[in-house]
Design an enzyme around this catalytic site. Sequence first.
Site, PDB file in Angstrom:
ATOM      1  N   LEU A 105     -12.088 -29.954 -29.295  1.00 27.52           N
ATOM      2  CA  LEU A 105     -10.729 -30.367 -28.976  1.00 27.52           C
ATOM      3  C   LEU A 105      -9.965 -30.727 -30.247  1.00 27.52           C
ATOM      4  CD1 LEU A 105     -12.525 -30.850 -26.389  1.00 27.52           C
ATOM      5  CD2 LEU A 105     -10.970 -32.708 -25.805  1.00 27.52           C
ATOM      6  N   CYS A 106      -8.642 -30.514 -30.204  1.00 22.88           N
ATOM      7  CA  CYS A 106      -7.753 -31.012 -31.254  1.00 22.88           C
ATOM      8  C   CYS A 106      -8.078 -30.364 -32.597  1.00 22.88           C
ATOM      9  CB  CYS A 106      -7.847 -32.542 -31.290  1.00 22.88           C
ATOM     10  SG  CYS A 106      -6.589 -33.370 -32.274  1.00 22.88           S
ATOM     11  N   ILE A 107      -8.476 -31.136 -33.601  1.00 21.28           N
ATOM     12  CA  ILE A 107      -8.770 -30.621 -34.937  1.00 21.28           C
ATOM     13  C   ILE A 107     -10.232 -30.179 -35.075  1.00 21.28           C
ATOM     14  CG2 ILE A 107      -9.429 -32.843 -35.958  1.00 21.28           C
ATOM     15  CD1 ILE A 107      -7.326 -30.041 -37.649  1.00 21.28           C
TER      16      ILE A 107
END
Length: 215
Positions: A134-136
């Site tokens: 998720l995300c970075i």
Amino acid sequence: MKKIAVVLAGNGVFDGAEIHEATLTLLAIAKSGAAYQCFAPDIKQAHVVNHITGEEMPEIRNVMVEAARIARGNIKSLTEYNAAEYDAIVFPGGFGAAKNLCTFAFDGTDLTVIPEAEKAIKDTVAAGKPIGALCIAPVLVTKVLGDVKVTIGEDEGTFKAIEQIGGTHVKTTHGEIVVDERYKVVTTPCYMLDASIVQIAEGAENVVKQIMKML
């Protein structure tokens, strides 16, 4: 019951695991009928950030000890992760993923990944099991696997960095996922976009749903 490992990089968006992403991932796993086990590297945190002011604090903290706050104490060292014992592994985001699991926040495309995270990713792929990021967090997965298809949303600087280190980036918006069928990697942007907690929940749920389908 399926068992999913969740790797936390501390506690707090600016220097550890993003708490909404981490908690909503755990909730999504539980709602799917699977069990989870939290892991974190037993290492010194890159630095400590005051989450009110955004300023660095003159403290030393341990990533696993901080992550244990999210896990309510039920956490294992990432060196204990055995891909044979779990059906999938998920990496929530937060700056900790880019500071404590790898050095992307400091070194950009010259990043290195900590050995225990690299081994966990490679062992999971070798076992033919899914990875969620998720995300970075897709950045560190890309660094380890190379030519993998992922998303971090729409941030041009970050997705160009992903392409520079060998990955293929797909632009996405809230709740959307990208699936790399070869490596069984599932990614979603979460707070790499300007998102609400509801949209974070949607992204986490969609990653977990896709992982459960793969199982």
